[in-house]
Design a protein around this motif. Structure first.
Motif, short mmCIF file in Angstrom:
data_model
loop_
_atom_site.label_atom_id
_atom_site.label_comp_id
_atom_site.label_asym_id
_atom_site.label_seq_id
_atom_site.Cartn_x
_atom_site.Cartn_y
_atom_site.Cartn_z
N ARG A 1 0.86 -1.16 0.00
CA ARG A 1 0.00 0.00 0.00
C ARG A 1 0.91 1.22 0.00
N TYR B 1 -5.17 3.54 2.23
CA TYR B 1 -5.43 2.58 3.30
C TYR B 1 -5.61 1.15 2.80
N GLU B 2 -6.06 0.99 1.57
CA GLU B 2 -6.28 -0.36 1.09
C GLU B 2 -4.96 -1.01 0.71
N GLN B 3 -4.87 -2.31 0.96
CA GLN B 3 -3.72 -3.10 0.57
C GLN B 3 -4.05 -3.87 -0.70
N TYR B 4 -3.06 -3.97 -1.56
CA TYR B 4 -3.23 -4.73 -2.79
C TYR B 4 -2.27 -5.92 -2.74
N PHE B 5 -2.79 -7.06 -3.15
CA PHE B 5 -2.05 -8.30 -2.98
C PHE B 5 -1.42 -8.80 -4.27
#
Lengths: 116, 112
Positions: free
Chosen positions: B94, B99-103
């Motif tokens: 991120r 705030y969002e997480q990317y995988f």
């Protein structure tokens, strides 16, 4: 102790129906965020939507929306007009900002099947 | 556009053997990076995070270690694998302003 609970291990819907997936969580923080992810059969995690604790408005993103009940510490993901491609495992995650880093606690997931 | 790559895609290793898993993110400078572990059919457990090069913090160790040798690279390793290390390892990123997480696509590890 489990911080995030998803009581529905599995769910199903017919094509075109609205689907609701439930999540409850535990936190003593005032500021936090709840995230929803979908895990594809390949294992890939796809970000869907998130709700900040300080925002009283339910968030929406395309066919995804949430119903946020802060006082009950619960949140539901609503998928409108579900499609077979929506099948997968849906994870709810609680994120708190502690000492400068963002921790994530994931629930055990709800496996959704949308029947054509 | 940002891309996140994990290697290898899958590994089958013997108990007691060493392990090194890698994660590279392109198109984003100074990302916050995270390692997660997922047991088969289970939930995700955050293991490590890194805010900057050379700095790694442990959340849950599970007899693993992590390093960040470059801004765009995150490595997960151990000198001796245990049966309990089997599962799916996911790297996430991120930016400091979001705030969002990317995988990433993940690495499937089987320890025999």
């Amino acid at each position: 102790a489990q911080r995030v609970t998803q009581v529905q291990p599995t769910g199903s819907s017919q094509w075109g129906e609205e689907v609701t997936l439930d999540c409850s969580y535990e936190t003593s923080e005032y500021f936090y965020r709840i995230f929803w992810y979908r895990q594809l059969f390949s294992g890939e995690m796809v970000f869907l939507i998130y709700q900040p604790s300080f925002d009283t408005q339910n968030q929406r993103s395309g066919r995804y929306s949430v119903v946020f009940q802060k006082s009950f510490k619960s949140i539901s993901l609503v998928i409108s007009a579900s499609q077979p491609e929506d099948s997968g495992t849906y994870f709810c995650a609680l994120s708190e900002l502690i000492t400068g880093y963002q921790n994530f606690y994931f629930g055990k997931g709800t496996s959704l099947t949308v029947i054509p | 556009a940002q891309t996140i790559h994990q290697w290898p895609v899958a590994e089958i290793k013997a108990v007691g053997s060493p392990l090194s898993l890698g994660c590279t993110i392109k198109g984003k400078s100074s990302p916050n990076l995270y390692w997660y572990w997922q047991a088969t059919g289970g939930t995700l457990q955050q293991l490590f995070y890194s805010i900057t090069v050379g700095q790694v913090e442990s959340v849950v160790q599970l007899n693993l270690s992590a390093s960040r040798p470059k801004d765009d690279q995150f490595i997960l390793s151990t000198e001796k694998l245990l049966l309990s290390h089997s599962g799916f390892y996911l790297c996430a990123w991120r930016t400091g302003g979001s705030y969002e997480q990317y995988f990433g696509p993940g690495t499937r590890l089987t320890v025999l």
